[in-house]
Design a protein around this motif. Structure first.
Motif, PDB file in Angstrom:
ATOM      1  N   PHE A 725       0.829  -1.205   0.000  1.00  0.00           N
ATOM      2  CA  PHE A 725       0.000   0.000   0.000  1.00  0.00           C
ATOM      3  C   PHE A 725       0.864   1.255   0.000  1.00  0.00           C
ATOM      4  O   PHE A 725       0.568   2.228  -0.693  1.00  0.00           O
ATOM      5  CB  PHE A 725      -0.927   0.007   1.222  1.00  0.00           C
ATOM      6  CG  PHE A 725      -1.860   1.180   1.247  1.00  0.00           C
ATOM      7  CD1 PHE A 725      -3.001   1.208   0.463  1.00  0.00           C
ATOM      8  CD2 PHE A 725      -1.580   2.286   2.042  1.00  0.00           C
ATOM      9  CE1 PHE A 725      -3.853   2.300   0.474  1.00  0.00           C
ATOM     10  CE2 PHE A 725      -2.423   3.386   2.066  1.00  0.00           C
ATOM     11  CZ  PHE A 725      -3.567   3.394   1.276  1.00  0.00           C
ATOM     12  N   ASP A 726       1.942   1.260   0.758  1.00  0.00           N
ATOM     13  CA  ASP A 726       2.828   2.425   0.794  1.00  0.00           C
ATOM     14  C   ASP A 726       3.420   2.707  -0.583  1.00  0.00           C
ATOM     15  O   ASP A 726       3.397   3.844  -1.062  1.00  0.00           O
ATOM     16  CB  ASP A 726       3.963   2.201   1.799  1.00  0.00           C
ATOM     17  CG  ASP A 726       3.499   2.350   3.232  1.00  0.00           C
ATOM     18  OD1 ASP A 726       2.430   2.942   3.452  1.00  0.00           O
ATOM     19  OD2 ASP A 726       4.206   1.868   4.135  1.00  0.00           O
ATOM     20  N   TYR A 727       3.957   1.680  -1.238  1.00  0.00           N
ATOM     21  CA  TYR A 727       4.640   1.874  -2.515  1.00  0.00           C
ATOM     22  C   TYR A 727       3.667   2.251  -3.631  1.00  0.00           C
ATOM     23  O   TYR A 727       3.998   3.065  -4.499  1.00  0.00           O
ATOM     24  CB  TYR A 727       5.396   0.599  -2.911  1.00  0.00           C
ATOM     25  CG  TYR A 727       6.804   0.534  -2.366  1.00  0.00           C
ATOM     26  CD1 TYR A 727       7.048   0.631  -1.004  1.00  0.00           C
ATOM     27  CD2 TYR A 727       7.890   0.359  -3.210  1.00  0.00           C
ATOM     28  CE1 TYR A 727       8.340   0.561  -0.493  1.00  0.00           C
ATOM     29  CE2 TYR A 727       9.191   0.293  -2.719  1.00  0.00           C
ATOM     30  CZ  TYR A 727       9.408   0.394  -1.364  1.00  0.00           C
ATOM     31  OH  TYR A 727      10.685   0.339  -0.875  1.00  0.00           O
ATOM     32  N   ALA A 728       2.482   1.660  -3.619  1.00  0.00           N
ATOM     33  CA  ALA A 728       1.548   1.877  -4.729  1.00  0.00           C
ATOM     34  C   ALA A 728       0.648   3.080  -4.513  1.00  0.00           C
ATOM     35  O   ALA A 728       0.187   3.691  -5.485  1.00  0.00           O
ATOM     36  CB  ALA A 728       0.688   0.630  -4.939  1.00  0.00           C
ATOM     37  N   TYR A 729       0.399   3.450  -3.260  1.00  0.00           N
ATOM     38  CA  TYR A 729      -0.583   4.499  -2.993  1.00  0.00           C
ATOM     39  C   TYR A 729      -0.050   5.626  -2.103  1.00  0.00           C
ATOM     40  O   TYR A 729       0.006   6.781  -2.526  1.00  0.00           O
ATOM     41  CB  TYR A 729      -1.838   3.893  -2.350  1.00  0.00           C
ATOM     42  CG  TYR A 729      -2.602   2.978  -3.273  1.00  0.00           C
ATOM     43  CD1 TYR A 729      -3.468   3.492  -4.243  1.00  0.00           C
ATOM     44  CD2 TYR A 729      -2.469   1.594  -3.188  1.00  0.00           C
ATOM     45  CE1 TYR A 729      -4.179   2.661  -5.099  1.00  0.00           C
ATOM     46  CE2 TYR A 729      -3.176   0.752  -4.039  1.00  0.00           C
ATOM     47  CZ  TYR A 729      -4.027   1.295  -4.990  1.00  0.00           C
ATOM     48  OH  TYR A 729      -4.717   0.465  -5.843  1.00  0.00           O
ATOM     49  N   ARG A 730       0.316   5.307  -0.856  1.00  0.00           N
ATOM     50  CA  ARG A 730       0.582   6.382   0.110  1.00  0.00           C
ATOM     51  C   ARG A 730       1.782   7.244  -0.284  1.00  0.00           C
ATOM     52  O   ARG A 730       1.696   8.479  -0.291  1.00  0.00           O
ATOM     53  CB  ARG A 730       0.798   5.801   1.510  1.00  0.00           C
ATOM     54  CG  ARG A 730       0.969   6.909   2.560  1.00  0.00           C
ATOM     55  CD  ARG A 730       1.192   6.342   3.944  1.00  0.00           C
ATOM     56  NE  ARG A 730      -0.018   5.773   4.449  1.00  0.00           N
ATOM     57  CZ  ARG A 730      -0.267   4.524   4.845  1.00  0.00           C
ATOM     58  NH1 ARG A 730       0.470   3.781   4.825  1.00  0.00           N
ATOM     59  NH2 ARG A 730      -1.334   4.027   5.272  1.00  0.00           N
TER      60      ARG A 730
END
Length: 806
Positions: A725-730
């Motif tokens: 989630f961090d790499y793709a979104y946040r």
């Protein structure tokens, strides 16, 4: 056996690639994209390897890619000649042969062995050096031509004595001496001037000296640096100046200042102009490389001698143009066009040829990182280059795009339809590809009936083979139909897209997926590069040092990972500006999550009104999507018609963008609120100093829209990094937030507000990505509290506002 001429004392020193010497002195004729286009430069490397493998079977002693280097002094110039012979082997009669391989699209009957004298020159120079270093009395020089369309090989050879080869080398170097002396004299003067070059301002801003010091150390010692520096610190001069000082201290260079946007290229040009104005007569030459379509002098771009007078006879006139243009220090687009018109040469190619004589080269990322258009005249091997990568937060996504490729079914169907009735090899080949897309549609429908998107872990070799078989008849049709009409343009673009696809297919590994999407009659296939880190790292490894800098490189581990730089040094500089000049609040009562957006419209509009009505001035509100922008815009204009507004439109031309920014004038008598999109042209690289912009609202953390592509990225990085989630979104979303917010405070005198509208900004996972100078961020829970905080901020003296709103 004669010896090479030996270096003379105090001779001017020049390092010269052998291929560059041969092509510069002996290449003639015209630019002709019929024989040099279609990404054949990339094909050449693959074909070289193929022919070298075949030669090894025929000659077990065949040595491929033999590095050669020789120091030789001629006419008062101490040359260091460098190059790589494609192959060296011993023939059946015992004579050592130097093999030079060339790929060509010339018709077979035009390949006589004498059509390109620069090819013989290059091979003879390699042979001269090899004979001298190995004590050989004679050598055989062989040219091996690979005709791309017919896949045929033609060879030509001549035997030379070592004496004849040596005499030829000396003659060419003597002919080049005037150019070499000019280059060497310039380099001596430039190095001496840069060694004592002063910083162009009376003093450094806080943090600016630390940034310059880190950059200088990296340029001198080598390696990579990630530097996060707040907007307004003066990043451009803080990076360029120490890099130039490194040249003054003996680093070879040149400097490549690479950007993602034209606005940042202009900033680099301005920094160099500033240095020149403060140091009249400074011997420092720069060139700005501009896209061919933007700098072309013709109404329609067709790079053939028949259609373009600037292409016709280009190589016969370029030396005179270069000698003349070397009088200039700053070769921007208008200057290149002026010399191009004077000498009737292509301004785009003139810029590329001038780059070999420049100390600083300014251009887009793609000149280093894109495998199709990178500067092969520089990047065939590692050298002492200094890479300065501006707005480096853009690099991972740009690199991902450069190493991905897409094709659509409709392009092949349309191409077949344009060819009309009747049968042909080309139509048959197009139909086979179209049928493969139809099969893919069935696969998508069966796999995910609701979404019709399918991801596969491997390339489809059957499809790639169909594309390879399509290339030959498509090339033949393009050669036979040169009339620039819609059909020619469509088939030419299709050819480019096919070549790009096949290039990516050659690199397809576990960092890629094959994405298939079916929507209605359309089927799209994409070779999606999930992780570009290996490609970025390989490009940066071609130089001595790489400095990647931006206002937003947080967290550094993310950028070090996606740029393939685990050992890079990372520094983050604090803001040099008074924290009390920035009013910083978060609205903790509003959610802009996708499911809550309809309910949020009135609340967001009310919050924007509170910001805009508190103090007369210019404001910008940034939104995560254009549809959300329009929805809030409609509510706001209906509720608050007395506030002047303007909005970013989709697909704005350059003149329209300039007009949008011109509305944000200094010393406004009334308030203006602009609506724009995060990650767009107005949220990065825009410099509205003073009171041209006094407030920014950031609506939501700008997470990328959830979809098949982003979800594939999330799954990949969850599997490989444990941080999907961090790499793709946040991380990408918060990067856009920080860039948009950075439009406000640009100088020590600026005062303004940043308003974060979304309760997610209060969460620790988002707060930890905010810069240190945002430590005074305060959460408010009502419009009334915001109105009070804004009134206090604008009404109080600067040194009293630091903690207002708590």
């Amino acid at each position: 056996m004669p010896e090479m001429p030996q270096p003379e004392a105090q001779a001017l020193a020049v390092t010269l690639p052998i291929r560059q010497l041969a092509e510069f002195l002996l290449r003639t004729g015209s630019i002709d994209n019929r024989f040099t286009g279609f990404d054949r430069a990339n094909e050449g490397a693959r074909i070289h390897r193929k022919l070298q493998r075949a030669a090894l079977h025929a000659h077990p002693d065949y040595q491929a890619e033999v590095s050669l280097r020789q120091e030789v002094t001629v006419a008062g110039v101490a040359y260091t000649l460098e190059g790589r012979a494609d192959g060296i082997f011993k023939g059946e009669d015992g004579v050592v042969t130097v093999d030079e391989i060339k790929t060509t699209a010339l018709p077979t009957e035009a390949i006589t062995g004498e059509q390109s004298p620069e090819h013989w020159a290059q091979a003879r120079l390699y042979a001269a050096i090899y004979a001298s270093q190995n004590g050989l009395p004679c050598l055989r020089v062989q040219l091996t031509y690979y005709q791309i369309d017919e896949e045929s090989v033609l060879t030509f050879s001549h035997d030379f004595t070592a004496d004849a080869l040596n005499e030829y080398l000396v003659a060419l170097l003597a002919e080049y001496a005037a150019w070499a002396k000019r280059a060497a004299a310039w380099r001596l003067a430039r190095t001496a001037a840069l060694k004592i070059l002063p910083f162009p301002f009376e003093e450094y801003r806080p943090g600016q000296r630390a940034m310059a010091g880190a950059v200088y150390h990296t340029c001198r010692e080598g390696g990579q640096l990630l530097c996060q520096a707040p907007t307004g610190i003066g990043k451009t001069i803080s990076v360029l100046f120490p890099a130039l000082k490194a040249l003054g201290d003996g680093v070879e260079g040149p400097i490549f200042y690479l950007t993602a946007r034209g606005t940042t290229r202009a900033a680099a040009e301005s920094a160099l102009a500033l240095l020149a104005s403060r140091n009249p007569g400074l011997p420092l030459r720069s060139v700005t490389l501009t896209a061919k379509d933007k700098i072309c002098l013709c109404e329609s771009r067709e790079c053939t001698p028949d259609a373009c007078p600037y292409a016709n006879g280009y190589y016969s006139r370029i030396k005179a143009a270069l000698w003349d243009a070397l009088e200039e220090c700053r070769l921007d687009a208008p200057t290149l066009c002026r010399y191009a018109q004077k000498h009737t040469v292509c301004p785009f190619e003139l810029g590329l040829d001038m780059s070999l004589w420049c100390d600083v080269i300014i251009g887009d990322y793609n000149y280093l990182f894109d495998p199709v258009v990178n500067l092969r005249r520089f990047f065939e091997s590692k050298k002492d280059y200094l890479f300065l990568i501006d707005e480096a937060h853009n690099l991972p996504d740009r690199a991902r795009d450069m190493h991905s490729a897409s094709l659509a079914k409709t392009a092949f169907y349309d191409a077949k339809k344009r060819l009309g009735k009747g049968k042909s090899r080309l139509k048959t080949a197009l139909e086979k590809v179209n049928n493969h897309f139809i099969n893919w549609r069935h696969d998508c429908e069966e796999a995910e009936a609701d979404r019709r998107v399918l991801f596969l872990p491997t390339r489809n070799e059957d499809f790639d083979h169909l594309l390879e078989r399509l290339c030959e008849p498509l090339e033949q049709w393009l050669e036979e139909h040169r009339t620039p009409d819609d059909t020619h343009a469509a088939l030419l673009q299709l050819y480019f897209d096919i070549r790009a696809w096949l290039r990516v297919a050659d690199t397809f590994d576990d960092h890629f997926v094959l994405q298939l999407s079916a929507y209605g009659s359309e089927v799209r296939a994409t070779q999606l590069c999930l992780d570009p880190s290996a490609f970025v790292a390989a490009s940066l490894a071609l130089g001595r040092a790489g400095v990647l800098f931006s206002a937003t490189l947080a967290p550094p581990s993310y950028y070090k990972d996606l740029c393939g730089l685990p050992d890079a040094r990372a520094v983050a500089l604090r803001s040099p500006f008074p924290p009390q000049n920035l009013g910083l609040w978060c609205t903790g009562q509003i959610s802009t999550r996708y499911k809550d957006r309809d309910a949020s419209l009135a609340h967001v509009a009310e919050t924007l009104y509170a910001m805009a009505s508190a103090h007369t001035g210019n404001y910008l509100a940034f939104f995560p999507s254009y549809s959300y922008l329009q929805a809030v815009y409609g509510v706001f204009t209906a509720a608050y018609p007395h506030i002047a507004v303007t909005q970013q439109e989709t697909g704005m031309a350059e003149e329209e963008r300039a007009g949008f920014l011109a509305q944000f004038a200094a010393h406004p008598a009334t308030t203006l609120l602009g609506f724009a999109v995060m990650g767009g042209v107005f949220s990065e690289g825009v410099d509205l100093t003073g009171d041209r912009l006094v407030g920014v609202a950031v609506v939501g953390p700008a997470l990328p829209q959830v979809g098949p592509r982003q979800e594939q990225l999330r799954r990949y990085f969850e599997d490989t990094r444990g941080s999907g989630f961090d790499y793709a979104y946040r991380y990408p979303g918060m990067n856009k937030v920080l860039q948009a917010a950075g439009r406000v405070i640009r100088t020590p005198q600026d005062k303004g507000v940043v308003l974060l509208i979304d309760n997610r900004f209060t969460q620790p996972s988002y707060r930890k990505l905010m810069p240190p100078h945002w430590a005074h961020l305060t959460t408010l829970t009502s419009p009334a509290a915001l109105t009070g905080a804004l009134a206090n901020f604008w009404g109080a003296a600067p040194d009293e506002t630091c903690h207002l709103g708590q």
